[in-house]
Design a protein around this motif. Structure first.
Motif, PDB file in Angstrom:
ATOM      1  N   ILE A 174       0.865  -1.278  -0.094  1.00 24.99           N
ATOM      2  CA  ILE A 174       0.036  -0.244   0.115  1.00 24.99           C
ATOM      3  C   ILE A 174       0.969   1.392  -0.065  1.00 24.99           C
ATOM      4  O   ILE A 174       0.780   2.359   0.758  1.00 24.99           O
ATOM      5  N   SER A 348      -8.085  -4.247   3.281  1.00 26.15           N
ATOM      6  CA  SER A 348      -8.182  -2.992   3.663  1.00 26.15           C
ATOM      7  C   SER A 348      -8.666  -1.942   2.413  1.00 26.15           C
ATOM      8  O   SER A 348      -9.355  -0.949   2.855  1.00 26.15           O
ATOM      9  N   THR A 349      -8.239  -2.340   1.187  1.00 27.95           N
ATOM     10  CA  THR A 349      -8.660  -1.375   0.040  1.00 27.95           C
ATOM     11  C   THR A 349     -10.310  -1.555  -0.137  1.00 27.95           C
ATOM     12  O   THR A 349     -10.782  -0.530  -0.332  1.00 27.95           O
ATOM     13  N   SER A 352     -11.843   0.586   2.731  1.00 26.08           N
ATOM     14  CA  SER A 352     -11.752   2.016   2.450  1.00 26.08           C
ATOM     15  C   SER A 352     -12.714   2.379   1.184  1.00 26.08           C
ATOM     16  O   SER A 352     -13.287   3.432   1.337  1.00 26.08           O
ATOM     17  N   ASN A 353     -12.613   1.609   0.125  1.00 25.10           N
ATOM     18  CA  ASN A 353     -13.232   2.143  -0.981  1.00 25.10           C
ATOM     19  C   ASN A 353     -14.552   1.817  -0.910  1.00 25.10           C
ATOM     20  O   ASN A 353     -15.588   2.501  -1.487  1.00 25.10           O
ATOM     21  N   SER A 376      -5.713   5.869   5.565  1.00 27.75           N
ATOM     22  CA  SER A 376      -6.731   5.129   6.110  1.00 27.75           C
ATOM     23  C   SER A 376      -6.845   3.651   5.765  1.00 27.75           C
ATOM     24  O   SER A 376      -7.131   2.755   6.551  1.00 27.75           O
ATOM     25  N   ARG A 377      -6.054   3.411   4.741  1.00 25.77           N
ATOM     26  CA  ARG A 377      -5.864   1.927   4.303  1.00 25.77           C
ATOM     27  C   ARG A 377      -4.774   1.402   5.393  1.00 25.77           C
ATOM     28  O   ARG A 377      -4.771   0.293   5.594  1.00 25.77           O
ATOM     29  N   ALA A 380      -6.523   0.418   8.161  1.00 25.98           N
ATOM     30  CA  ALA A 380      -7.368  -0.522   7.762  1.00 25.98           C
ATOM     31  C   ALA A 380      -6.471  -1.989   7.877  1.00 25.98           C
ATOM     32  O   ALA A 380      -7.089  -3.076   8.311  1.00 25.98           O
TER      33      ALA A 380
END
Length: 963
Positions: A174, A348-349, A352-353, A376-377, A380
């Motif tokens: 990330i 995590s993606t 968040s998405n 934020s990722r 996460a």
């Protein structure tokens, strides 16, 4: 056992090596780029499928049913048969719509549905987070085993491992906000981990099977003797429904697990690599499972059945193999860490998405938190992996965790109907997909997750006795009275609910015009007919100032990116829309720019949020929409045609086009049918000829086998007679010795008899051995057709020895003449077939009855070529024989055993296989001589020239035939 410090150093050292490898891969050098985009790295990174559940758990499953264990790897292997047509479409969609995850793929397919993407993210997290706990459990258990359960500091080491995995995921997974960008460092690290865990699995298997025991067969024999019940359980056959459901679950999980989808689709560097994994990956999986069953059997013999999941580590520790123990620990650690790293990144993606961003966009569209999307990722990752760690720490020994592997597979199975329908059913809708996923996931939770929670002691398990409200047909594990294995039961009923809701929801839900247009566009994309509305009306004036629109676009990107990166993305949009140099644009070009912006943004936020953000930005204003509508109206007025008339004209044109297409298809069908018939006839003729030629070759080999068997029978028979006589002498000697009648003279006579018998046996055995070696070499060469280096004269002697049974029946003499030793590197089997056919042709056709013929084979070498002259002093050929000698089925003794394929086979083998040339010289009464030339080294570049010359000779012969 190791100290905590020592083990921590080993882990840090291994992670450090991976860090160095990943850093080099991210360096951007040509060598690094070539390696990280190679098919082998892509294949090894897909081995992330083999987690600690594979590394440790497969052995445990094998103790209960080795056949069921194999299904977990046979499923992905069977998937490889159909993976290419599926992946062609999926990769094309990923490239165009910038897909970042399985949830994003579903959202992109189903009208950029925010709700469907969020639901898919929840399904993935609920289904996979406990699976993360399983990996952490495997690491912690193996650490406890290596350190000793009572060792202090083991828990701290586990937390350090968790922290290291999280940091490694962030650093190499990330680093960029756009997750559609490839991560070469992480992929190369995954490939290295794939090699490590495979070597560790093979190492412990070889050690157990061939060092601790004599062989795998010995392990199974001991298990059957000492633990017959356990042996019987290992070979027990599961029910067909269980076996079939495990195959489907494993095959779908290989593609649809979030980590697998990311590596297979998002990280794919080249679509054609998929064709290579179709056979490379099954080989890898086969090697991973090669020793699983012997290890399981050995573990039950040495440690008992209670600790089956720890056999991989416990057996090397029992044997006090410290180096092997560390290596196996690193293999299991690699299997777990790879899964944790990629799963943490993908989850995590999605988090968040598809969960955080939509909520912010709905309730706080101007929130500054969107500036920290990348951070934020990172957070996460810690949340997702932390959830798995907490799940393990509090529920590590529960029933649920033990069974979480197949439960997770059943969870992601819910994506399968949506993916297949989305790829191949144009009428499927977003509402139908949402209903299908809701229904399937609900049944999965009721039939699999809820019983697991109850059996873990978290909830009252009364409904597992008689069903809810004493309704037996609603029993979670026996829905509608069915009696299946619990995993098969949950998978079956969840698929029934999923597919039913998907189909019914799509057929009976109301579809908006926008969704219809989007579905049509999407199906065009999959058929590789993507059209970006190239019919831009030249009449539209370019009166829209681009600068304000660019300000709006930059504002969109600036919500998530720094000003510098926002400018980079904006430039990419302008380049894709071919507007980099424009200052004024028309409304159609503005629409294209809007769609391009949405696609680029979807790589950052996901397709659903990108569509929402661009739509709310009002980049394509209402006034501009009206302007486009007005120009369409003016165009119709200029044509002096009403909308209704235009519709009729279009319908008429479509009908004419349809009729023309039907006529064309009919004519094409007729032509295709006739062509196919001719092609089929030609193929049948070619096949028949090939079969006849192959039959001729096999018949020749069969005669050789029969002859050599007869030839070997004589020395073997002599050996048997001598040994039998020696046996009688020994029996007589023993009797005399027992009776006390053995004299010195009789003993000396016995010794003389032994010496003579041994001499006879040794000589005849040597003779038989020489025959067998010659036959073996010639026969193997003829069947394998491999290239190797050999001395021609020695090899011809071996060929003659293999033909001796046939040659002994004649009075002809064969001589081999060579002025020097000639070594060549070519096909010995082909040369054997050529010489066998030439010799047998001469014996059958060349000589008159009672004639004692002579066959001479002269060898020489010149300028890298072998020259072989095969001649006999027989009756020779007339003009007709010279003309037709190499034609198939031509023979001078049609009713005397000749097939007419011998010389034809010789010609084909010399010209096609040896890349050589063959000519004949003959006349009536003066014998026949074959002049054969072929490259001494098969790689000789002059072979091309020879082949061209040969082709010229073939054409000349054809012309002569026509004349």
């Amino acid at each position: 056992m190791m100290s905590p410090t020592g083990l921590l150093l080993v882990i840090l050292g291994y992670v450090g090596i991976l860090y160095v490898i990943a850093t080099w891969a991210e360096s951007g050098s040509e060598r690094a780029k070539k390696l990280t985009t190679s098919a082998i790295v892509y294949t090894l990174s897909l081995a992330i499928y083999c987690t600690s559940w594979t590394f440790f758990g497969s052995v445990g499953i094998a103790t209960r049913s080795s056949i069921l264990m194999l299904s977990i790897y046979l499923g992905p292997t069977l998937l490889m048969l159909v993976i290419w047509p599926l992946m062609q479409r999926v990769l094309l969609i990923k490239q165009i719509y910038r897909v970042t995850s399985i949830a994003d793929f579903l959202s992109a397919r189903y009208n950029r549905s925010v709700f469907l993407a969020g639901l898919a993210a929840l399904v993935a997290m609920i289904g996979i987070v406990p699976y993360l706990a399983l990996q952490l459990k495997a690491i912690n258990t193996s650490i406890d085993l290596v350190l000793g359960a009572e060792t202090e500091g083991a828990g701290m080491t586990a937390w350090l491992v968790w922290l290291g995995v999280a940091l490694f995921t962030i650093v190499f997974g990330i680093r960029h906000l756009d997750p559609t960008e490839r991560h070469p460092g992480m992929m190369l690290a995954l490939a290295v981990e794939g090699i490590v865990k495979l070597l560790a699995m093979l190492s412990v298997g070889v050690f157990i099977c061939f060092f601790m025991f004599d062989s795998p067969l010995e392990i199974f024999r001991l298990l059957e003797t000492e633990m017959p019940d356990a042996a019987q359980q290992m070979v027990s056959k599961p029910e067909f429904m269980t076996w079939f459901s495990y195959l489907i679950l494993a095959g779908s999980a290989f593609m649809l697990l979030p980590r697998q989808f990311h590596v297979m689709v998002v990280e794919n560097p080249e679509p054609n690599h998929v064709k290579k994994i179709q056979w490379w990956l099954p080989i890898y999986l086969m090697l991973m499972t090669l020793f699983v069953t012997p290890i399981a059997a050995a573990g039950m013999l040495l440690l008992g059945p209670e600790t089956a999941d720890s056999y991989m580590l416990a057996i090397p520790m029992l044997a006090e193999q410290k180096a092997l123990t560390v290596f196996v620990f690193i293999g299991g650690f690699s299997a777990s860490m790879a899964m944790l790293m990629v799963s943490g990144m993908t989850l995590s993606t999605m988090f968040s998405n598809h969960l955080v961003l939509p909520i912010l966009q709905w309730f706080r569209p101007d929130s500054r938190l969107k500036k920290y999307l990348l951070q934020s990722r990172w957070l996460a990752v810690f949340i997702v992996l932390g959830a798995g760690q907490v799940f393990y720490l509090y529920l590590g020994e529960s029933y649920m965790l033990v069974n979480m592997g197949m439960l997770s597979f059943a969870a992601v199975l819910q994506f399968l109907p949506l993916v297949i329908a989305g790829l191949y059913w144009p009428q499927v809708t977003a509402k139908g997909a949402f209903a299908g996923l809701c229904a399937g996931f609900g049944i999965w939770a009721y039939c699999l997750l809820l019983p697991a929670i109850m059996k873990s002691g978290w909830l009252n398990a009364d409904i597992l006795i008689s069903g809810p409200f004493d309704i037996a047909w609603l029993h979670p594990e026996h829905l509608l009275g069915t009696d299946m294995h619990k995993i098969s039961h949950g998978a079956f009923w969840s698929m029934v609910a999923n597919i039913s809701a998907l189909v019914l929801g799509s057929l009976y839900s109301k579809v908006s015009g926008e969704e219809k247009r989007y579905n049509a566009e999407f199906m065009d994309v999959m058929a590789e007919r993507v059209a970006e509305d190239e019919a831009i009306m030249d009449a539209l004036p370019r009166n829209i100032d681009l600068a304000p629109k660019l300000g709006l676009l930059k504002g969109i990107f600036s919500q998530y990116l720094t000003p510098e990166f926002a400018d980079i993305k904006l430039a990419a949009c302008l380049a894709e829309a071919e507007l980099s140099e424009a200052e004024l644009i028309n409304v159609q070009e503005l629409a294209n720019l809007e769609r391009t912006t949405e696609r680029v943004l979807s790589g950052i936020t996901g397709a659903a949020v990108a569509h929402m953000v661009v739509l709310q930005s009002n980049i394509y204003s209402e006034q501009e929409s009206k302007t486009l509508e007005r120009y369409y109206g003016q165009l119709l007025a200029q044509l002096k045609i009403s909308p209704a008339q235009l519709r009729q004209q279009l319908n008429y044109s479509k009908e004419k086009e349809l009729l023309a297409q039907r006529y064309s298809e009919q004519m094409e069908g007729i032509v295709t049918e006739r062509t196919q018939e001719l092609q089929t006839t030609l193929e049948q003729l070619q096949k028949a000829q090939s079969q006849l030629v192959e039959t001729e070759k096999q018949a020749s080999l069969g005669k050789m086998v029969a002859g050599i068997a007869h030839e070997i029978n004589t020395p073997i028979g002599v050996c048997v007679t001598a040994a039998s006589h020696l046996h009688d002498e020994v029996v007589g000697l023993k009797k005399m010795f027992a009776a006390g009648e053995l004299s010195e003279e009789e003993f000396e006579g016995f010794m003389q008899t032994c010496t003579e018998a041994m001499d006879i046996i040794l000589k005849n055995n040597a003779r038989a051995s020489k025959l067998i070696q010659s036959f073996k070499r010639v026969a193997v060469d003829q069947s394998s057709e491999a290239i190797r280096e050999f001395k021609i004269e020695e090899y011809l002697d071996e060929i003659l020895m293999s033909l001796r049974p046939e040659l002994k029946k004649t009075i002809h003499q064969i001589q081999i003449k060579s002025s020097k030793v000639i070594t060549c590197n070519t096909y010995p089997g082909v040369l054997s077939q050529i010489m066998t056919n030439l010799i047998m042709n001469s014996i059958l056709h060349a000589f008159r009855p009672e004639q004692a013929g002579n066959i001479i084979i002269e060898l020489s070498a010149e300028n890298g070529w072998v020259v072989m002259d095969f001649s006999d002093d027989g009756i020779g050929l007339d003009e007709k024989g010279i003309k037709n000698l190499f034609d198939p089925f031509y023979t001078t003794k049609r009713n005397e055993g000749g097939s007419g394929l011998g010389a034809h086979l010789v010609y084909n083998l010399v010209t096609q296989k040896l890349k050589g040339k063959v000519e004949i010289e003959t006349s009536i009464g003066n014998g026949l001589c074959y002049h054969i030339r072929f490259p001494q080294n098969f790689d000789n570049k002059n072979a091309v020239n020879v082949l061209e010359a040969t082709e010229g000779d073939v054409e000349d012969r054809r012309k002569v035939d026509r004349d």
